[in-house]
Design a protein around this motif. Structure first.
Motif, PDB file in Angstrom:
ATOM      1  N   ASN A  13       0.802  -1.221   0.000  1.00 56.62           N
ATOM      2  CA  ASN A  13       0.000   0.000   0.000  1.00 56.62           C
ATOM      3  C   ASN A  13       0.841   1.280   0.000  1.00 56.62           C
ATOM      4  N   LYS A  14       2.148   1.157  -0.003  1.00 58.39           N
ATOM      5  CA  LYS A  14       3.018   2.332  -0.001  1.00 58.39           C
ATOM      6  C   LYS A  14       3.213   2.838  -1.426  1.00 58.39           C
ATOM      7  N   LYS A  15       3.245   4.161  -1.565  1.00 58.21           N
ATOM      8  CA  LYS A  15       3.441   4.795  -2.870  1.00 58.21           C
ATOM      9  C   LYS A  15       4.587   5.787  -2.764  1.00 58.21           C
ATOM     10  N   ARG A  16       5.183   6.098  -3.896  1.00 58.71           N
ATOM     11  CA  ARG A  16       6.239   7.109  -3.965  1.00 58.71           C
ATOM     12  C   ARG A  16       5.628   8.416  -4.448  1.00 58.71           C
ATOM     13  N   PHE A  17       6.011   9.491  -3.788  1.00 58.00           N
ATOM     14  CA  PHE A  17       5.537  10.812  -4.175  1.00 58.00           C
ATOM     15  C   PHE A  17       6.746  11.701  -4.433  1.00 58.00           C
ATOM     16  N   LYS A  18       6.735  12.401  -5.548  1.00 54.96           N
ATOM     17  CA  LYS A  18       7.800  13.351  -5.859  1.00 54.96           C
ATOM     18  C   LYS A  18       7.298  14.736  -5.481  1.00 54.96           C
ATOM     19  N   LEU A  19       8.012  15.372  -4.567  1.00 58.01           N
ATOM     20  CA  LEU A  19       7.626  16.693  -4.075  1.00 58.01           C
ATOM     21  C   LEU A  19       8.724  17.695  -4.394  1.00 58.01           C
ATOM     22  N   ASN A  20       8.319  18.938  -4.618  1.00 58.81           N
ATOM     23  CA  ASN A  20       9.287  20.010  -4.805  1.00 58.81           C
ATOM     24  C   ASN A  20       8.995  21.060  -3.748  1.00 58.81           C
TER      25      ASN A  20
ATOM     26  N   VAL B 233      11.685  12.707  -2.647  1.00 56.00           N
ATOM     27  CA  VAL B 233      10.829  11.548  -2.865  1.00 56.00           C
ATOM     28  C   VAL B 233      10.402  11.065  -1.492  1.00 56.00           C
ATOM     29  N   VAL B 234       9.091  10.968  -1.312  1.00 56.10           N
ATOM     30  CA  VAL B 234       8.515  10.547  -0.039  1.00 56.10           C
ATOM     31  C   VAL B 234       7.741   9.260  -0.291  1.00 56.10           C
ATOM     32  N   ILE B 235       7.878   8.309   0.608  1.00 59.14           N
ATOM     33  CA  ILE B 235       7.163   7.047   0.489  1.00 59.14           C
ATOM     34  C   ILE B 235       6.142   6.972   1.611  1.00 59.14           C
TER      35      ILE B 235
END
Length: 83
Positions: A4-11, A18-20
């Motif tokens: 259920n974990k996803k990777r998110f690219k944030l600026n 990159v946040v998981i």
């Protein structure tokens, strides 16, 4: 990594991260936008990025503790016998 974990690219502050986690994309966009705005506001006071990050963390934890106390108070009121 759990399913259920996803990777998110944030600026944030013109730096990529990159946040998981298991949040929704909409939630993470909101978090990213708010952190970026608050960090920029703090950095406008001519503090370093590091100091601004620490001050932002202090603000976030303080807000979290206040909200937790409010939630605890509401739960206690709900459980208290009515007079």
């Amino acid at each position: 990594m759990a399913e259920n974990k996803k990777r998110f690219k944030l600026n944030i502050a013109n730096k990529n991260y990159v946040v998981i986690g298991d949040s929704t994309p909409a939630h993470m966009r909101t978090v990213s936008r708010l952190v970026d705005e608050q960090l920029a506001e703090i950095m406008a006071g001519n503090v370093s990025r590091e100091d601004a990050a620490v001050l932002l963390a202090i603000n976030a934890v303080s807000d979290q503790l206040k909200k937790q106390q409010e939630l605890d108070d509401l739960r206690a009121q709900k459980q208290a016998p009515e007079k």
